[in-house]
Design a protein around this motif. Structure first.
Motif, PDB file in Angstrom:
ATOM      1  N   ASP A 109      26.720  33.849  33.642  1.00 23.48           N
ATOM      2  CA  ASP A 109      26.724  35.013  34.549  1.00 23.48           C
ATOM      3  C   ASP A 109      27.651  34.775  35.743  1.00 23.48           C
ATOM      4  OD1 ASP A 109      24.915  33.135  35.520  1.00 23.48           O
ATOM      5  OD2 ASP A 109      23.361  34.586  36.038  1.00 23.48           O
ATOM      6  N   TYR A 110      27.787  33.534  36.138  1.00 22.45           N
ATOM      7  CA  TYR A 110      28.775  33.220  37.189  1.00 22.45           C
ATOM      8  C   TYR A 110      30.194  33.498  36.703  1.00 22.45           C
ATOM      9  CZ  TYR A 110      31.720  30.347  40.268  1.00 22.45           C
ATOM     10  OH  TYR A 110      32.703  29.903  41.115  1.00 22.45           O
ATOM     11  N   LEU A 111      30.493  33.055  35.500  1.00 22.13           N
ATOM     12  CA  LEU A 111      31.864  33.213  34.990  1.00 22.13           C
ATOM     13  C   LEU A 111      32.224  34.690  34.851  1.00 22.13           C
ATOM     14  CD1 LEU A 111      31.971  30.292  32.387  1.00 22.13           C
ATOM     15  CD2 LEU A 111      32.875  30.333  34.724  1.00 22.13           C
ATOM     16  N   GLU A 112      31.208  35.514  34.562  1.00 25.36           N
ATOM     17  CA  GLU A 112      31.476  36.955  34.473  1.00 25.36           C
ATOM     18  C   GLU A 112      31.673  37.548  35.879  1.00 25.36           C
ATOM     19  OE1 GLU A 112      28.197  39.198  32.770  1.00 25.36           O
ATOM     20  OE2 GLU A 112      29.035  41.016  33.692  1.00 25.36           O
ATOM     21  N   LYS A 113      30.754  37.213  36.775  1.00 23.91           N
ATOM     22  CA  LYS A 113      30.771  37.862  38.093  1.00 23.91           C
ATOM     23  C   LYS A 113      31.891  37.323  38.990  1.00 23.91           C
ATOM     24  CE  LYS A 113      27.218  40.472  37.269  1.00 23.91           C
ATOM     25  NZ  LYS A 113      27.427  41.903  37.009  1.00 23.91           N
ATOM     26  N   VAL A 114      32.306  36.086  38.772  1.00 27.11           N
ATOM     27  CA  VAL A 114      33.350  35.549  39.655  1.00 27.11           C
ATOM     28  C   VAL A 114      34.680  36.268  39.392  1.00 27.11           C
ATOM     29  CG1 VAL A 114      34.210  33.605  38.222  1.00 27.11           C
ATOM     30  CG2 VAL A 114      34.149  33.396  40.722  1.00 27.11           C
ATOM     31  N   ILE A 115      34.851  36.770  38.189  1.00 31.35           N
ATOM     32  CA  ILE A 115      36.068  37.548  37.900  1.00 31.35           C
ATOM     33  C   ILE A 115      36.035  38.857  38.688  1.00 31.35           C
ATOM     34  CG2 ILE A 115      37.293  38.789  36.062  1.00 31.35           C
ATOM     35  CD1 ILE A 115      36.399  36.510  34.139  1.00 31.35           C
ATOM     36  N   THR A 116      34.865  39.485  38.733  1.00 36.17           N
ATOM     37  CA  THR A 116      34.697  40.688  39.557  1.00 36.17           C
ATOM     38  C   THR A 116      34.891  40.365  41.039  1.00 36.17           C
ATOM     39  OG1 THR A 116      33.083  41.518  37.969  1.00 36.17           O
ATOM     40  CG2 THR A 116      33.078  42.530  40.158  1.00 36.17           C
ATOM     41  N   ALA A 117      34.302  39.254  41.474  1.00 36.13           N
ATOM     42  CA  ALA A 117      34.424  38.880  42.886  1.00 36.13           C
ATOM     43  C   ALA A 117      35.881  38.659  43.265  1.00 36.13           C
ATOM     44  CB  ALA A 117      33.613  37.614  43.159  1.00 36.13           C
ATOM     45  N   ALA A 118      36.630  38.052  42.369  1.00 33.68           N
ATOM     46  CA  ALA A 118      38.032  37.772  42.677  1.00 33.68           C
ATOM     47  C   ALA A 118      38.875  39.045  42.655  1.00 33.68           C
ATOM     48  CB  ALA A 118      38.595  36.759  41.680  1.00 33.68           C
ATOM     49  N   PHE A 119      38.756  39.828  41.607  1.00 34.72           N
ATOM     50  CA  PHE A 119      39.702  40.929  41.386  1.00 34.72           C
ATOM     51  C   PHE A 119      39.271  42.270  41.960  1.00 34.72           C
ATOM     52  CE2 PHE A 119      41.036  38.418  37.388  1.00 34.72           C
ATOM     53  CZ  PHE A 119      42.090  37.809  38.071  1.00 34.72           C
ATOM     54  N   GLY A 120      37.964  42.478  42.199  1.00 34.79           N
ATOM     55  CA  GLY A 120      37.510  43.790  42.636  1.00 34.79           C
ATOM     56  C   GLY A 120      37.925  44.833  41.608  1.00 34.79           C
ATOM     57  N   THR A 121      38.449  45.963  42.083  1.00 31.16           N
ATOM     58  CA  THR A 121      38.868  47.022  41.154  1.00 31.16           C
ATOM     59  C   THR A 121      40.299  46.830  40.678  1.00 31.16           C
ATOM     60  OG1 THR A 121      39.495  48.391  43.025  1.00 31.16           O
ATOM     61  CG2 THR A 121      37.277  48.712  42.152  1.00 31.16           C
ATOM     62  N   SER A 122      40.932  45.735  41.064  1.00 29.32           N
ATOM     63  CA  SER A 122      42.322  45.471  40.647  1.00 29.32           C
ATOM     64  C   SER A 122      42.390  44.408  39.557  1.00 29.32           C
ATOM     65  CB  SER A 122      43.166  45.035  41.846  1.00 29.32           C
ATOM     66  OG  SER A 122      43.267  46.095  42.775  1.00 29.32           O
ATOM     67  N   ARG A 123      41.425  44.443  38.648  1.00 29.32           N
ATOM     68  CA  ARG A 123      41.432  43.505  37.532  1.00 29.32           C
ATOM     69  C   ARG A 123      42.696  43.722  36.700  1.00 29.32           C
ATOM     70  NH1 ARG A 123      36.625  41.400  34.039  1.00 29.32           N
ATOM     71  NH2 ARG A 123      37.672  40.815  32.126  1.00 29.32           N
ATOM     72  N   PRO A 124      43.490  42.677  36.533  1.00 30.58           N
ATOM     73  CA  PRO A 124      44.736  42.865  35.785  1.00 30.58           C
ATOM     74  C   PRO A 124      44.464  43.116  34.302  1.00 30.58           C
ATOM     75  CG  PRO A 124      44.479  40.564  36.434  1.00 30.58           C
ATOM     76  CD  PRO A 124      43.356  41.320  37.063  1.00 30.58           C
ATOM     77  N   GLU A 125      45.375  43.784  33.646  1.00 24.85           N
ATOM     78  CA  GLU A 125      45.258  43.971  32.196  1.00 24.85           C
ATOM     79  C   GLU A 125      45.698  42.690  31.507  1.00 24.85           C
ATOM     80  OE1 GLU A 125      47.441  47.557  31.128  1.00 24.85           O
ATOM     81  OE2 GLU A 125      46.717  48.444  33.004  1.00 24.85           O
ATOM     82  N   GLY A 126      45.026  42.365  30.410  1.00 24.37           N
ATOM     83  CA  GLY A 126      45.366  41.156  29.665  1.00 24.37           C
ATOM     84  C   GLY A 126      44.118  40.394  29.316  1.00 24.37           C
ATOM     85  N   TYR A 127      44.303  39.227  28.734  1.00 23.74           N
ATOM     86  CA  TYR A 127      43.177  38.354  28.427  1.00 23.74           C
ATOM     87  C   TYR A 127      42.848  37.543  29.676  1.00 23.74           C
ATOM     88  CZ  TYR A 127      44.050  39.708  23.640  1.00 23.74           C
ATOM     89  OH  TYR A 127      44.214  40.440  22.505  1.00 23.74           O
ATOM     90  N   GLN A 179      29.244  23.010  49.401  1.00 21.45           N
ATOM     91  CA  GLN A 179      28.596  23.115  48.091  1.00 21.45           C
ATOM     92  C   GLN A 179      29.595  22.947  46.955  1.00 21.45           C
ATOM     93  OE1 GLN A 179      25.221  24.038  47.098  1.00 21.45           O
ATOM     94  NE2 GLN A 179      24.453  23.631  49.153  1.00 21.45           N
ATOM     95  N   ARG A 180      30.880  22.980  47.260  1.00 18.03           N
ATOM     96  CA  ARG A 180      31.949  22.595  46.313  1.00 18.03           C
ATOM     97  C   ARG A 180      31.955  23.434  45.038  1.00 18.03           C
ATOM     98  NH1 ARG A 180      34.617  22.265  48.898  1.00 18.03           N
ATOM     99  NH2 ARG A 180      36.123  21.175  47.635  1.00 18.03           N
ATOM    100  N   THR A 181      32.120  24.727  45.232  1.00 20.36           N
ATOM    101  CA  THR A 181      32.115  25.594  44.060  1.00 20.36           C
ATOM    102  C   THR A 181      33.239  26.621  44.133  1.00 20.36           C
ATOM    103  OG1 THR A 181      29.727  25.320  43.927  1.00 20.36           O
ATOM    104  CG2 THR A 181      30.672  27.103  42.619  1.00 20.36           C
ATOM    105  N   GLY A 182      33.941  26.762  43.030  1.00 22.70           N
ATOM    106  CA  GLY A 182      35.018  27.731  42.898  1.00 22.70           C
ATOM    107  C   GLY A 182      35.201  28.047  41.432  1.00 22.70           C
ATOM    108  N   ALA A 183      36.330  28.675  41.120  1.00 25.02           N
ATOM    109  CA  ALA A 183      36.615  28.979  39.710  1.00 25.02           C
ATOM    110  C   ALA A 183      38.105  29.136  39.525  1.00 25.02           C
ATOM    111  CB  ALA A 183      35.907  30.256  39.275  1.00 25.02           C
ATOM    112  N   MET A 184      38.584  28.694  38.364  1.00 23.95           N
ATOM    113  CA  MET A 184      39.954  28.996  37.983  1.00 23.95           C
ATOM    114  C   MET A 184      39.887  30.149  36.986  1.00 23.95           C
ATOM    115  SD  MET A 184      40.786  25.438  35.883  1.00 23.95           S
ATOM    116  CE  MET A 184      42.561  25.684  35.857  1.00 23.95           C
ATOM    117  N   ILE A 185      40.681  31.174  37.282  1.00 22.02           N
ATOM    118  CA  ILE A 185      40.672  32.375  36.455  1.00 22.02           C
ATOM    119  C   ILE A 185      42.067  32.526  35.857  1.00 22.02           C
ATOM    120  CG2 ILE A 185      40.260  34.867  36.407  1.00 22.02           C
ATOM    121  CD1 ILE A 185      38.574  34.469  38.991  1.00 22.02           C
ATOM    122  N   GLY A 186      42.140  32.451  34.550  1.00 23.81           N
ATOM    123  CA  GLY A 186      43.427  32.564  33.866  1.00 23.81           C
ATOM    124  C   GLY A 186      43.673  33.981  33.382  1.00 23.81           C
ATOM    125  N   VAL A 187      44.903  34.453  33.502  1.00 27.11           N
ATOM    126  CA  VAL A 187      45.297  35.791  33.047  1.00 27.11           C
ATOM    127  C   VAL A 187      46.560  35.645  32.213  1.00 27.11           C
ATOM    128  CG1 VAL A 187      45.952  38.135  33.728  1.00 27.11           C
ATOM    129  CG2 VAL A 187      44.411  36.792  35.202  1.00 27.11           C
TER     130      VAL A 187
END
Lengths: 415, 415
Positions: free
Chosen positions: B82-100, B267-275
């Protein structure tokens, strides 16, 4: 058409984690048949007799009681100073070795192994561990472009196999200038074996002899992740005295983890503790590992470090923590004792278990045996040379009869 | 006599952290002269107008309210689903890029940079970033046996310097098969600069042109550590649309950190999001970075991940969090606005600040200027080409008059 953008050394890497896979199968079975019908012996964490994840109450109280500042602020790169002081006490107890000692905070025990492989091996070199080993040792070596070789941990009488260790140490040091030797003790994952003081003295004699009068070096990494459930506190720590006053070309590194001893698995906190008779080598240890911390994770979980520092600064909190640990040690021991007794009764072979979260059954077809056990709704982890049973996670009532079922599965598969 | 046992590549590594050093001097001065007499502009964390470390109240409430299980259990290697799903939303907001798109949990933003350098550069290769950069970029490259080169971030009119970027991209891709380009935006550390949508389009045009019709590849890392204090939420995220449908030989990686946006630094938490437009390249991204996680820190802080997942699953909690962030964004902006106004009035040069925790004063003798400022009990961080002022940490009343003092110190040093 480009289908890969990874660096050359990174192409094709992937790992199926058998432990997570086996656990997922157990969870699915519990959902289908009911949790009371399923034995999940895959989990590397303490579950109580109601199969509830255990958090030591004193640890939880101290952690949750931390001020906001301690919960969220950055820590210094190498770790909170009071943590670095107290973690040495936590690791060594009254058996603090003589020599120069320094500690660097890490992301659990894995972080210690990461830094040690990275900073004490050149690319392409080979590290050494026993043939029964925690699988990620190999993943860590491979990801960093190093190799892993093994010696036979036990001889035909199930005694620690110093001759095979000696042969391998000499073979590898014949080819490279330095050797990283990784030993997971006490309460070894996956077998529950513990090196005796004499075993460790034998190890040290071998590496002293192999390096004496040469410029060869050995880094001896003791992975003590399970030390707080390995037996009487000071008794199991006596091995550390053996690290005193070794020659300067032997560096000892103790991999200390808060994951099990503090039941703070997901907080990702541990420490690498270096011991050497050489001041320069310990200064180098502190400098290069701090540098790699900066270059890997920047700094380590502050509240977990503060929790250890607070508990080891307060005799009452420490006494309460140690009482809680001991209760769970006794709980795990009762499970392992029952499994061992039943294994003897039904003739199921077992690796020599002293203490710890896991015991292992040597077997020729571990995957097939684990699959067969699924028919009994028993879930364990298949290793290369056997089956791992997580006694830390299975209540006593489900241990009863388990050895016979493993024996039956083995016979069914091997017939 | 052996005085080093480190691997060849690890010998001699050490880093004096100028930021921690400057902070230590400020703390010592506060103890001597009183905190009200000292301006500590070294700290990379939000302090409120009473100089108290800020924790967003909703974040603290959710974190402290987690069940014991969520506080202590291991997470899966690549992160909680659920983190991996929501962190993409947190990062991109409504500007989620098209692609994988795929995400992998990391130890803060530093962890993203670690994995990216390790998995997308071969040993000895050179990465590229702007000449004003966060110092650890270089430490990370050096520790892993890679190099770092820079382009001039700004031209003589303080506009983003696309021609210099283009020259450097072509120069490096003339020598190696792949390039890692790291851009810290929006609210760049240390200057507070943000690339406009046109700036980023220019970057993308340059790397598209440099790789078109070749088998060369570029990994574009956008380090967005400060995005949650960079301006209006959706407005600052529009840049992500530019990552849509790029050729397969360009992989975009967004370095998302919870350190600042959730005030969970320690707390040392982040995410790498690949597009990527390529399914295979995103599958490779998920596989190789999970592998390196297993080989580096094993898994990431579960409760911090759960905190993000819970907040981004609950519109009320999210609205409260965003309101709190915005209040602190406004607080920091007021400080930067006052400094900027006074800098203009006294003729102190400043790099173009848009938003963020820091602003920078270009200077020839940064160390001498910082030392001189100690006479005024002002503590800032000397960089290679200027002085960094942490407006995130200095209350408005202490900002008043600060620009003039920096100007005076600069004139005293340079005369």
């Amino acid at each position: 058409m480009i289908t890969s953008i990874a660096a050359n050394h990174a192409k094709g890497k992937s790992a199926q984690d058998k432990i997570f896979g086996a656990n997922a199968a157990a969870v699915a079975a519990a959902a289908k048949y009911g949790a009371d019908k399923v034995t999940n012996a895959t989990i590397g964490a303490i579950l109580d007799e109601d199969e509830k994840l255990v958090c030591l109450p004193t640890i939880e109280k101290v952690y949750r009681g931390l001020a906001t500042n301690e919960l969220i602020a950055y820590a210094p790169i190498s770790g909170l100073p009071d943590y670095l002081e107290k973690v040495i006490t936590a690791a060594f107890g009254t058996s603090r070795p003589e020599g120069y000692i320094a500690a660097v905070a890490t992301a659990g025990g894995t972080g210690v192994i990461h830094h040690t492989i990275w900073n004490y091996m050149d690319a392409g070199e080979t590290a050494l561990t026993s043939d029964w080993y925690w699988g990620p040792y190999k993943v860590l070596c491979q990801d960093m472009g190093r190799k892993l070789d093994t010696y036979k941990m036990l001889d035909e009488n199930n005694k620690y196999n110093l001759p095979d260790l000696k042969a391998k140490v000499n073979e590898i040091l014949g080819k490279q200038k330095s050797l990283l030797l990784m030993i997971n003790t006490p309460a070894h994952n996956p077998t529950g074996y513990s090196l005796s003081e004499e075993d460790l003295q034998g190890v040290i004699d071998i590496i002293k002899e192999a390096t004496a009068g040469t410029d060869k070096t050995v880094t001896l990494l003791l992975d003590v992740a399970y030390i707080d459930y390995a037996g009487e506190k000071e008794e199991v720590r006596k091995i550390f005295k053996k690290l005193s006053n070794l020659p300067a070309n032997i560096l000892s590194i103790v991999a200390y983890s808060m994951s099990k001893g503090f039941t703070l698995y997901g907080q990702r906190t541990g420490a690498m503790i270096g011991v050497s008779s050489s001041k320069e080598i310990i200064e180098e240890f502190a400098a290069i590992n701090q540098y790699t911390s900066r270059a890997t994770w920047s700094n380590i979980n502050r509240p977990a470090m503060k929790t250890l520092a607070n508990i080891y600064s307060d005799p009452e909190l420490l006494a309460a923590t140690e009482k809680e640990r001991d209760d769970y040690y006794q709980m795990i021991k009762a499970r392992a004792d029952l499994f061992t007794k039943e294994a003897e009764e039904c003739g199921l072979p077992m690796l020599p278990y002293v203490a710890g979260f896991f015991l292992s059954i040597p077997a020729k077809n571990p995957d097939a045996i684990c699959d067969k056990l699924h028919e009994d709704n028993i879930f364990a982890v298949p290793l290369a040379a056997g089956v791992r049973i997580a006694v830390c996670a299975v209540p006593l009532k489900k241990i009863a009869g388990m050895a016979a079922k493993v024996q039956a599965a083995m016979q069914a598969v091997e017939k």
